[in-house]
Design a protein around this motif. Structure first.
Motif, PDB file in Angstrom:
ATOM      1  N   SER A   1       0.757  -1.044   0.081  1.00 48.50           N
ATOM      2  CA  SER A   1      -0.117   0.134   0.168  1.00 48.50           C
ATOM      3  C   SER A   1       0.829   1.353   0.171  1.00 48.50           C
ATOM      4  N   ASN A   2       2.156   1.188   0.757  1.00 53.27           N
ATOM      5  CA  ASN A   2       2.829   2.440   0.877  1.00 53.27           C
ATOM      6  C   ASN A   2       3.532   2.421  -0.394  1.00 53.27           C
ATOM      7  N   PHE A   3       4.099   1.401  -0.968  1.00 52.12           N
ATOM      8  CA  PHE A   3       4.589   1.431  -2.403  1.00 52.12           C
ATOM      9  C   PHE A   3       3.857   2.036  -3.558  1.00 52.12           C
ATOM     10  N   ALA A   4       2.342   1.635  -3.484  1.00 53.29           N
ATOM     11  CA  ALA A   4       1.506   2.057  -4.358  1.00 53.29           C
ATOM     12  C   ALA A   4       1.350   3.774  -4.337  1.00 53.29           C
ATOM     13  N   LEU A   5       1.642   4.083  -3.117  1.00 54.62           N
ATOM     14  CA  LEU A   5       1.461   5.523  -2.902  1.00 54.62           C
ATOM     15  C   LEU A   5       2.751   6.373  -3.663  1.00 54.62           C
ATOM     16  N   HIS A   6       3.559   5.790  -3.564  1.00 55.05           N
ATOM     17  CA  HIS A   6       5.150   6.368  -4.151  1.00 55.05           C
ATOM     18  C   HIS A   6       4.900   6.411  -5.722  1.00 55.05           C
ATOM     19  N   VAL A   7       4.405   5.310  -6.045  1.00 55.66           N
ATOM     20  CA  VAL A   7       4.070   5.346  -7.571  1.00 55.66           C
ATOM     21  C   VAL A   7       2.911   5.794  -8.326  1.00 55.66           C
ATOM     22  N   GLN A   8       1.950   6.507  -7.408  1.00 58.91           N
ATOM     23  CA  GLN A   8       0.846   6.959  -7.907  1.00 58.91           C
ATOM     24  C   GLN A   8       0.067   5.878  -8.501  1.00 58.91           C
ATOM     25  N   SER A   9      -0.066   4.548  -7.828  1.00 58.83           N
ATOM     26  CA  SER A   9      -0.846   3.396  -8.408  1.00 58.83           C
ATOM     27  C   SER A   9      -1.540   2.778  -7.409  1.00 58.83           C
ATOM     28  N   THR A  10      -2.208   1.509  -7.583  1.00 53.35           N
ATOM     29  CA  THR A  10      -3.132   0.919  -6.656  1.00 53.35           C
ATOM     30  C   THR A  10      -2.187  -0.291  -6.103  1.00 53.35           C
ATOM     31  N   ARG A  11      -2.649  -0.786  -4.857  1.00 58.36           N
ATOM     32  CA  ARG A  11      -2.088  -1.876  -4.217  1.00 58.36           C
ATOM     33  C   ARG A  11      -2.289  -2.987  -5.115  1.00 58.36           C
ATOM     34  N   GLU A  12      -3.198  -3.421  -5.949  1.00 58.85           N
ATOM     35  CA  GLU A  12      -3.708  -4.276  -6.611  1.00 58.85           C
ATOM     36  C   GLU A  12      -2.627  -4.342  -7.866  1.00 58.85           C
ATOM     37  N   THR A  13      -2.387  -3.402  -8.400  1.00 59.24           N
ATOM     38  CA  THR A  13      -1.798  -3.368  -9.643  1.00 59.24           C
ATOM     39  C   THR A  13      -0.150  -3.484  -9.116  1.00 59.24           C
ATOM     40  N   VAL A  14       0.195  -3.024  -8.194  1.00 57.92           N
ATOM     41  CA  VAL A  14       1.628  -3.278  -7.730  1.00 57.92           C
ATOM     42  C   VAL A  14       1.700  -4.739  -7.091  1.00 57.92           C
ATOM     43  N   SER A  15       0.921  -5.252  -6.827  1.00 59.38           N
ATOM     44  CA  SER A  15       0.866  -6.832  -6.429  1.00 59.38           C
ATOM     45  C   SER A  15       1.017  -7.682  -7.646  1.00 59.38           C
ATOM     46  N   ARG A  16       0.042  -7.345  -8.728  1.00 63.22           N
ATOM     47  CA  ARG A  16       0.251  -8.153  -9.986  1.00 63.22           C
ATOM     48  C   ARG A  16       1.409  -7.846 -10.662  1.00 63.22           C
ATOM     49  N   THR A  17       2.035  -6.734 -10.653  1.00 61.87           N
ATOM     50  CA  THR A  17       3.386  -6.638 -11.284  1.00 61.87           C
ATOM     51  C   THR A  17       4.460  -7.080 -10.753  1.00 61.87           C
ATOM     52  N   ILE A  18       4.508  -7.124  -9.441  1.00 58.08           N
ATOM     53  CA  ILE A  18       5.699  -7.969  -8.749  1.00 58.08           C
ATOM     54  C   ILE A  18       5.516  -9.136  -8.878  1.00 58.08           C
ATOM     55  N   SER A  19       4.198  -9.932  -8.729  1.00 56.61           N
ATOM     56  CA  SER A  19       4.110 -11.197  -9.077  1.00 56.61           C
ATOM     57  C   SER A  19       4.627 -11.587 -10.366  1.00 56.61           C
ATOM     58  N   ALA A  20       4.312 -10.744 -11.561  1.00 56.57           N
ATOM     59  CA  ALA A  20       4.757 -11.210 -12.756  1.00 56.57           C
ATOM     60  C   ALA A  20       6.235 -11.184 -12.967  1.00 56.57           C
ATOM     61  N   LEU A  21       6.697 -10.191 -12.280  1.00 54.36           N
ATOM     62  CA  LEU A  21       8.312 -10.055 -12.256  1.00 54.36           C
ATOM     63  C   LEU A  21       8.976 -11.285 -11.534  1.00 54.36           C
ATOM     64  N   GLU A  22       8.376 -11.762 -10.652  1.00 55.28           N
ATOM     65  CA  GLU A  22       8.844 -13.118  -9.729  1.00 55.28           C
ATOM     66  C   GLU A  22       8.734 -14.108 -10.602  1.00 55.28           C
ATOM     67  N   LYS A  23       7.473 -14.187 -11.381  1.00 54.52           N
ATOM     68  CA  LYS A  23       7.301 -15.568 -12.288  1.00 54.52           C
ATOM     69  C   LYS A  23       8.319 -15.481 -13.669  1.00 54.52           C
ATOM     70  N   ARG A  24       8.864 -14.348 -13.924  1.00 55.48           N
ATOM     71  CA  ARG A  24       9.749 -14.275 -14.963  1.00 55.48           C
ATOM     72  C   ARG A  24      11.298 -14.307 -14.470  1.00 55.48           C
ATOM     73  N   GLY A  25      11.324 -14.555 -13.186  1.00 58.64           N
ATOM     74  CA  GLY A  25      12.794 -14.504 -12.627  1.00 58.64           C
ATOM     75  C   GLY A  25      13.561 -13.570 -12.501  1.00 58.64           C
ATOM     76  N   ILE A  26      12.810 -12.274 -12.541  1.00 60.26           N
ATOM     77  CA  ILE A  26      13.682 -10.856 -12.533  1.00 60.26           C
ATOM     78  C   ILE A  26      13.861 -10.638 -11.273  1.00 60.26           C
ATOM     79  N   ILE A  27      12.855 -10.825 -10.296  1.00 62.74           N
ATOM     80  CA  ILE A  27      13.146 -10.562  -8.863  1.00 62.74           C
ATOM     81  C   ILE A  27      12.882 -11.813  -8.251  1.00 62.74           C
ATOM     82  N   LYS A  28      13.138 -11.953  -6.821  1.00 61.51           N
ATOM     83  CA  LYS A  28      12.609 -13.282  -6.027  1.00 61.51           C
ATOM     84  C   LYS A  28      12.527 -12.522  -4.630  1.00 61.51           C
ATOM     85  N   ARG A  29      11.648 -13.232  -3.907  1.00 63.98           N
ATOM     86  CA  ARG A  29      11.220 -12.990  -2.527  1.00 63.98           C
ATOM     87  C   ARG A  29      12.242 -13.636  -1.496  1.00 63.98           C
TER      88      ARG A  29
END
Length: 224
Positions: A178-206
């Motif tokens: 939610s805080n990250f979404a504020l920083h990028v002027q987006s929504t929590r849902e969009t941030v969550s989907r984008t991070i999950s997509a990057l994780e599936k592509r192996g660009i980031i990992k948790r």
């Protein structure tokens, strides 16, 4: 009543103003100690607040509200940051309110005392000037990215920026969506989907408590 001078807070003041320990003790002596629990309001929108504020611990955000009720991040403040009308950055009078994101300890310095500090100590005046320059740069960047990048592009850019600021391309602790979404002027849902997509592509990992950018060059290519 001045700020209680623990070694941690004294070091924070010294680092914030780039000053000697005796100057830091002077600052601590004239600052009023204030504590704000998480999610509490530090300054209400529209309130006259001519003082300067020094964040000693925690995190605060200046938030404005659109006509439709959406949150808009004006600035974030972390330990060591200075804000307030006396410091040249008035947020309340511009229609924003300042919220404690997590528990905040701060020193509140009256306008007269703070102006006196700037006149007496070059390090204080220089610190304020550097802070204003940094915030102007950050505001300009957000405006440009908001106008030129898609929501995923802004998320990619912010992830890369935070990872480069950390150790070994690691964002720690894990970003609060939610805080990250504020920083990028987006929504929590969009941030969550984008991070999950990057994780599936192996660009980031948790990790247990961190987010690691594994392929920064691939992430950079996705910004535009």
């Amino acid at each position: 009543m001045g700020v209680q001078v623990s070694e941690t807070y004294l070091a924070r003041i010294t680092q914030s103003f780039g000053c000697a320990e005796d100057v830091a003790r002077t600052v601590a002596a004239i600052a009023t100690a204030r504590h704000f629990p998480a999610h509490s309001i530090m300054i209400r929108a529209g309130d006259a607040d001519p003082d300067a504020w020094l964040i000693l611990s925690g995190e605060a955000q200046a938030i404005a509200y659109s006509a439709s009720g959406h949150y808009i991040l004006v600035h974030s403040f972390v330990a060591g940051d200075i804000f307030g009308e006396a410091a040249g950055l008035s947020v309340a009078t511009s229609g924003a309110e300042v919220l404690a994101v997590i528990s905040v300890d701060a020193g509140q310095i009256g306008v007269g005392a703070f102006v006196g500090l700037m006149e007496r100590y070059n390090c204080v005046a220089l610190s304020v000037a550097r802070g204003l320059t940094l915030r102007l740069t950050q505001t300009t960047r957000r405006m440009v990215e908001g106008a030129t990048l898609s929501a995923p592009g802004r998320i990619h850019a912010e992830l890369l920026r935070q990872a480069r600021a950390g150790d070994a391309m690691t964002i720690q602790p894990m970003p609060v969506l939610s805080n990250f979404a504020l920083h990028v002027q987006s929504t929590r849902e969009t941030v969550s989907r984008t991070i999950s997509a990057l994780e599936k592509r192996g660009i980031i990992k948790r990790d247990a408590d961190a987010l690691i950018v594994v392929a920064p060059h691939r992430l950079e290519e996705l910004i535009f």
